[in-house]
Design a protein around this motif. Structure first.
Motif, PDB file in Angstrom:
ATOM      1  N   LEU A  61      69.391  51.877  54.502  1.00 20.68           N
ATOM      2  CA  LEU A  61      69.645  52.406  53.091  1.00 20.68           C
ATOM      3  C   LEU A  61      68.372  53.328  52.707  1.00 20.68           C
ATOM      4  O   LEU A  61      68.768  54.122  52.024  1.00 20.68           O
ATOM      5  N   ALA A  62      67.264  52.632  52.653  1.00 17.37           N
ATOM      6  CA  ALA A  62      66.000  53.451  52.167  1.00 17.37           C
ATOM      7  C   ALA A  62      64.790  53.563  53.305  1.00 17.37           C
ATOM      8  O   ALA A  62      64.554  52.519  54.001  1.00 17.37           O
TER       9      ALA A  62
ATOM     10  N   PHE B 162      62.824  52.560  46.094  1.00 19.29           N
ATOM     11  CA  PHE B 162      63.078  51.910  45.025  1.00 19.29           C
ATOM     12  C   PHE B 162      63.639  50.557  45.180  1.00 19.29           C
ATOM     13  O   PHE B 162      63.758  50.227  46.366  1.00 19.29           O
ATOM     14  N   LEU B 163      63.941  49.864  44.017  1.00 20.97           N
ATOM     15  CA  LEU B 163      64.379  48.456  44.050  1.00 20.97           C
ATOM     16  C   LEU B 163      65.809  48.396  44.736  1.00 20.97           C
ATOM     17  O   LEU B 163      66.343  48.666  44.042  1.00 20.97           O
ATOM     18  N   ILE B 164      65.954  47.924  45.937  1.00 23.99           N
ATOM     19  CA  ILE B 164      67.369  47.697  46.278  1.00 23.99           C
ATOM     20  C   ILE B 164      67.587  46.071  46.091  1.00 23.99           C
ATOM     21  O   ILE B 164      66.803  45.314  46.421  1.00 23.99           O
ATOM     22  N   PRO B 165      68.721  46.126  45.233  1.00 24.67           N
ATOM     23  CA  PRO B 165      68.794  44.527  44.627  1.00 24.67           C
ATOM     24  C   PRO B 165      68.889  43.561  45.476  1.00 24.67           C
ATOM     25  O   PRO B 165      68.325  42.378  45.457  1.00 24.67           O
ATOM     26  N   SER B 166      69.237  43.882  46.855  1.00 23.12           N
ATOM     27  CA  SER B 166      69.367  42.676  47.697  1.00 23.12           C
ATOM     28  C   SER B 166      68.032  42.250  48.357  1.00 23.12           C
ATOM     29  O   SER B 166      68.054  41.425  48.953  1.00 23.12           O
TER      30      SER B 166
ATOM     31  N   LYS C  76      51.914  45.021  53.748  1.00 24.20           N
ATOM     32  CA  LYS C  76      53.417  44.991  53.945  1.00 24.20           C
ATOM     33  C   LYS C  76      53.742  46.072  52.661  1.00 24.20           C
ATOM     34  O   LYS C  76      53.852  45.698  51.424  1.00 24.20           O
ATOM     35  N   PRO C  77      54.214  47.243  53.105  1.00 26.54           N
ATOM     36  CA  PRO C  77      54.318  48.079  52.324  1.00 26.54           C
ATOM     37  C   PRO C  77      55.712  48.349  51.950  1.00 26.54           C
ATOM     38  O   PRO C  77      56.873  47.742  52.397  1.00 26.54           O
ATOM     39  N   GLY C  78      56.047  48.914  50.710  1.00 29.15           N
ATOM     40  CA  GLY C  78      57.259  49.138  50.082  1.00 29.15           C
ATOM     41  C   GLY C  78      57.775  48.088  49.144  1.00 29.15           C
ATOM     42  O   GLY C  78      57.285  47.008  49.252  1.00 29.15           O
ATOM     43  N   VAL C  79      58.745  48.344  48.290  1.00 29.47           N
ATOM     44  CA  VAL C  79      59.319  47.409  47.396  1.00 29.47           C
ATOM     45  C   VAL C  79      59.903  46.283  48.185  1.00 29.47           C
ATOM     46  O   VAL C  79      59.632  44.774  47.699  1.00 29.47           O
TER      47      VAL C  79
END
Length: 362
Positions: free
Chosen positions: A182-183, A198-202, A299-302
């Motif tokens: 997805l991202a 960005f914040l993927i809600p899952s 641990k990178p990323g949202v």
């Protein structure tokens, strides 16, 4: 296994629900940093606070169309490259809801019901070869497409490449190791819906947004040579399960995405650059700046930062000040756990979780 309808996904996992695999965060962190592989045990399943659940609902409301657009874009790339004669193979567990969404999108857009399985891949251990051979036995004519939720620094992308190369050589196959996500803020996936971090809600929740399935387990005392990798099914959390609510919420946005789909496709084509693994450059600068001995502690990323706060012992959280307004859930979790937050702009990610090195305190 799992709380999704049977038509959405088939989990190829050995049910270990009766096994005693959970260790508390401190015990698990000590074990991992002393050499025990993380896949031999499980974290205690974190139950989010009411405030955090509310944040999930709010973030879903704010981003559901954005997620739906990303699902449409990654699905279109997969179909354009592979056609419709495919099997979706999501990497449990973060890949599972994304695989469900891609399957649903292809059905709505093209009228084709493609098979979807969810299987295990474990860093440094590889992909579940028994599960792959099962899929090939059931669908010998289709192309397997691997699906995950997002990329961090690309560890699973590399694990998938290594595993499929070895699998093809061992079994005389020609599977592609290309990954659909997805991202892709790490710039290391073949197909992606966005490269925005960005914040993927899952990413907010654990099993309660992934079919009530645990992280996957590869423990020789429980998994035999002919078994699938294992996982637990948390049936006791059924009343708290949001897995189907999540995918239904995103699926309901698909009709609104279609009128502008060509515009979005054109936009992603115009902005496309080949995977250049630029996220690794951010990791290297963070490692040097904070004197971190091993990149496993970064641990990178949202999505990955969320996991650090939920499952590991964080040392500190780095926040890109330009993205601070979009990171409410990270700031909330950090506050709940008394984890220091530091602004740090020199990275390609919105945020980054740094794991505490236990040996520093010994």
């Amino acid at each position: 296994m799992g709380s999704y309808p049977e038509q959405d996904v088939t989990f190829l996992l050995k049910d270990l629900s009766e096994a005693n695999l959970e260790k508390d965060t401190n015990e698990r962190e000590d074990a991992i940093q002393s050499g025990v592989h993380y896949s031999e045990m499980l974290p205690v399943e974190y139950k989010p606070s009411d405030q955090y659940i509310q944040l999930f609902y709010e973030s879903l409301e704010q981003t559901k169309k954005k997620v739906a657009i990303a699902v449409a874009l990654v699905s279109e790339q997969v179909v354009q490259k592979n056609g419709l004669n495919i099997v979706l193979c999501s990497l449990a567990r973060a890949g599972t809801p994304i695989g469900v969404l891609i399957k649903r999108y292809i059905h709505q857009m093209y009228g084709k019901v493609v098979p979807h399985f969810s299987i295990s891949i474990i860093r440094d251990k590889g992909i579940d070869e028994n599960a792959l051979n099962y899929i090939l036995s059931q669908h010998p004519e289709e192309n397997i497409v691997f699906v995950d939720g997002w990329t961090g620094k690309g560890a699973i992308t590399r694990e998938l490449e290594r595993s499929i190369l070895a699998f093809n050589h061992k079994y005389n196959q020609q599977l592609s190791s290309e990954l659909a996500v997805l991202a892709d803020p790490g710039y290391c996936a073949s197909y992606y819906g966005t490269r925005e971090d960005f914040l993927i809600p899952s990413a907010c929740l654990n099993s309660t947004v992934s079919g009530l399935v645990s992280r996957t387990v590869l423990n020789s005392s429980l998994i035999g040579p002919n078994d699938f990798h294992g996982a637990k099914f948390y049936s006791e959390l059924m009343d708290e399960d949001l897995s189907n609510f999540y995918v239904d919420s995103i699926t309901s946005e698909f009709p609104d995405v279609l009128p502008d789909l060509e515009k979005h496709i054109s936009s992603i084509r115009e902005s496309h650059v080949e995977a250049d693994w630029r996220g690794l450059k951010s990791i290297e600068s963070i490692q040097k700046k904070f004197s971190i001995s091993n990149t496993h502690y970064i641990k990178p990323g949202v999505g990955e930062t969320t996991r650090v706060l939920l499952r590991r012992i964080p040392w500190k959280i780095l926040i890109n000040p330009a993205e601070k307004q979009n990171l409410d859930h990270i700031l909330l979790l950090a506050e709940e756990r008394n984890v220091p937050v530091e602004e740090y702009a020199d990275m390609s990610y919105s945020c980054c979780g740094l794991i505490k090195q236990v040996e520093q305190d010994s």
